[in-house]
Write a protein that holds these residues in place. Structure first.
Motif, mmCIF file in Angstrom:
data_model
loop_
_atom_site.group_PDB
_atom_site.id
_atom_site.type_symbol
_atom_site.label_atom_id
_atom_site.label_comp_id
_atom_site.label_asym_id
_atom_site.label_seq_id
_atom_site.Cartn_x
_atom_site.Cartn_y
_atom_site.Cartn_z
ATOM 1 N N GLU A 1 -97.337 9.519 76.716
ATOM 2 C CA GLU A 1 -95.974 9.252 76.227
ATOM 3 C C GLU A 1 -95.164 10.524 75.985
ATOM 4 O OE1 GLU A 1 -98.752 6.109 75.427
ATOM 5 O OE2 GLU A 1 -98.757 8.053 74.466
ATOM 6 N N ASP A 2 -95.737 11.696 76.220
ATOM 7 C CA ASP A 2 -95.045 12.952 75.936
ATOM 8 C C ASP A 2 -94.122 13.372 77.079
ATOM 9 O OD1 ASP A 2 -96.421 13.087 73.552
ATOM 10 O OD2 ASP A 2 -97.863 14.591 74.236
ATOM 11 N N ILE A 3 -92.937 13.815 76.696
ATOM 12 C CA ILE A 3 -91.987 14.404 77.641
ATOM 13 C C ILE A 3 -91.856 15.872 77.260
ATOM 14 C CG2 ILE A 3 -89.646 14.341 78.590
ATOM 15 C CD1 ILE A 3 -91.260 11.786 79.151
ATOM 16 N N TRP A 4 -92.019 16.765 78.232
ATOM 17 C CA TRP A 4 -92.032 18.216 78.040
ATOM 18 C C TRP A 4 -90.654 18.788 78.352
ATOM 19 C CZ3 TRP A 4 -91.301 21.949 81.914
ATOM 20 C CH2 TRP A 4 -91.723 23.249 81.628
ATOM 21 N N PHE A 5 -90.171 19.701 77.491
ATOM 22 C CA PHE A 5 -88.873 20.367 77.656
ATOM 23 C C PHE A 5 -89.068 21.883 77.640
ATOM 24 C CE2 PHE A 5 -87.900 16.250 75.963
ATOM 25 C CZ PHE A 5 -86.639 15.917 76.411
ATOM 26 N N HIS A 6 -88.269 22.590 78.448
ATOM 27 C CA HIS A 6 -88.346 24.056 78.523
ATOM 28 C C HIS A 6 -87.033 24.587 79.090
ATOM 29 C CE1 HIS A 6 -89.943 28.040 79.732
ATOM 30 N NE2 HIS A 6 -90.914 27.787 78.859
ATOM 31 N N VAL A 7 -86.625 25.778 78.643
ATOM 32 C CA VAL A 7 -85.458 26.419 79.248
ATOM 33 C C VAL A 7 -85.847 26.820 80.662
ATOM 34 C CG1 VAL A 7 -83.882 28.386 79.171
ATOM 35 C CG2 VAL A 7 -84.507 27.221 77.056
ATOM 36 N N ASP A 8 -85.003 26.492 81.625
ATOM 37 C CA ASP A 8 -85.293 26.778 83.025
ATOM 38 C C ASP A 8 -85.181 28.271 83.318
ATOM 39 O OD1 ASP A 8 -85.965 26.058 85.643
ATOM 40 O OD2 ASP A 8 -83.867 25.784 86.242
ATOM 41 N N LYS A 9 -86.192 28.806 83.963
ATOM 42 C CA LYS A 9 -86.227 30.191 84.452
ATOM 43 C C LYS A 9 -86.121 31.252 83.349
ATOM 44 C CE LYS A 9 -84.361 29.016 88.996
ATOM 45 N NZ LYS A 9 -84.119 27.600 88.915
ATOM 46 N N MET A 10 -86.444 30.895 82.121
ATOM 47 C CA MET A 10 -86.476 31.840 80.996
ATOM 48 C C MET A 10 -87.664 31.496 80.113
ATOM 49 S SD MET A 10 -82.575 32.015 79.606
ATOM 50 C CE MET A 10 -81.185 32.095 80.713
ATOM 51 N N SER A 11 -88.082 32.460 79.343
ATOM 52 C CA SER A 11 -89.131 32.214 78.357
ATOM 53 C C SER A 11 -88.549 31.347 77.234
ATOM 54 C CB SER A 11 -89.613 33.553 77.802
ATOM 55 O OG SER A 11 -90.562 33.334 76.789
ATOM 56 N N SER A 12 -89.312 30.363 76.811
ATOM 57 C CA SER A 12 -88.870 29.535 75.678
ATOM 58 C C SER A 12 -90.072 28.786 75.124
ATOM 59 C CB SER A 12 -87.783 28.535 76.096
ATOM 60 O OG SER A 12 -88.308 27.401 76.733
ATOM 61 N N ALA A 13 -89.834 28.166 73.992
ATOM 62 C CA ALA A 13 -90.846 27.283 73.419
ATOM 63 C C ALA A 13 -91.053 26.103 74.361
ATOM 64 C CB ALA A 13 -90.379 26.777 72.060
ATOM 65 N N HIS A 14 -92.238 25.516 74.298
ATOM 66 C CA HIS A 14 -92.501 24.252 74.966
ATOM 67 C C HIS A 14 -92.253 23.186 73.913
ATOM 68 C CE1 HIS A 14 -95.275 25.802 78.360
ATOM 69 N NE2 HIS A 14 -94.612 26.826 77.854
ATOM 70 N N VAL A 15 -91.274 22.348 74.134
ATOM 71 C CA VAL A 15 -90.927 21.294 73.184
ATOM 72 C C VAL A 15 -91.313 19.960 73.807
ATOM 73 C CG1 VAL A 15 -89.001 20.106 72.053
ATOM 74 C CG2 VAL A 15 -89.089 22.605 72.054
ATOM 75 N N TYR A 16 -91.900 19.102 72.998
ATOM 76 C CA TYR A 16 -92.330 17.784 73.452
ATOM 77 C C TYR A 16 -91.651 16.703 72.630
ATOM 78 C CZ TYR A 16 -96.208 20.102 75.848
ATOM 79 O OH TYR A 16 -96.970 20.896 76.662
ATOM 80 N N LEU A 17 -91.345 15.623 73.296
ATOM 81 C CA LEU A 17 -90.850 14.413 72.653
ATOM 82 C C LEU A 17 -91.882 13.331 72.912
ATOM 83 C CD1 LEU A 17 -88.665 12.545 71.384
ATOM 84 C CD2 LEU A 17 -87.767 12.259 73.723
ATOM 85 N N ARG A 18 -92.368 12.708 71.850
ATOM 86 C CA ARG A 18 -93.334 11.618 72.016
ATOM 87 C C ARG A 18 -92.579 10.298 72.009
ATOM 88 N NH1 ARG A 18 -98.627 12.592 69.586
ATOM 89 N NH2 ARG A 18 -98.653 13.838 71.469
#
Length: 154
Positions: free
Chosen positions: A35-52
């Protein structure tokens, strides 16, 4: 250490979470839930954020407000991305994340690039970031144990 956030109340009862650093992200990549959806800034370093998501929901069920919460949190937790406007945030189901032994810690690819969506974030909205940060809770879950309980593995 995993940081948990509560999404905007009108979106429903959703948890947003991210790892402390790239090593924690490695664990989140390895032991995610379907059920997790992964989010990240494209082409840059960023946190990995998840939405359950709730069981039975798909990426198409994410409301605009919920997407905005996740995108703002990713932007705010990107050193480079937080300093510039008009960034892209990519998101995809956890099951689409691809990890190979040749990748650096915290780095991922995708099994199917057609399953990756992009959201443009014009600027940081402090009101959203501050609201999310007020709900922030730190925990140290046993991700492997939680993942095996969810999947029925032993």
């Amino acid at each position: 250490m995993v940081f948990y956030f509560k999404a905007r109340p009108e979106a429903g009862d959703y948890t947003i979470f991210m790892g402390l650093d790239k090593y924690e992200n490695e664990e989140l990549i390895k032991y995610g839930f379907p059920e997790d959806i992964w989010f990240h800034v494209d082409k840059m370093s960023s946190a990995h954020v998840y939405l359950r998501l709730q069981k039975g929901q798909t990426i198409d069920d994410i409301s605009e407000g919920l997407l905005e919460d996740c995108a703002q949190l990713v932007k705010a937790n990107s050193i480079q991305g937080n300093k510039v406007n008009n960034i892209d945030v990519v998101y995809t189901p956890w099951s689409n994340l691809k990890k190979t032994s040749s990748m650096d810690v915290g780095q991922v690819g995708f099994h199917n690039s057609k399953m990756v969506r992009t959201l443009r974030v014009e600027k940081r909205i402090n009101e959203i970031v501050n609201r999310l940060n007020r709900t922030k809770v730190e925990r140290t879950p046993d991700l492997k144990e939680r993942s095996s309980q969810c999947s029925g593995k032993s």
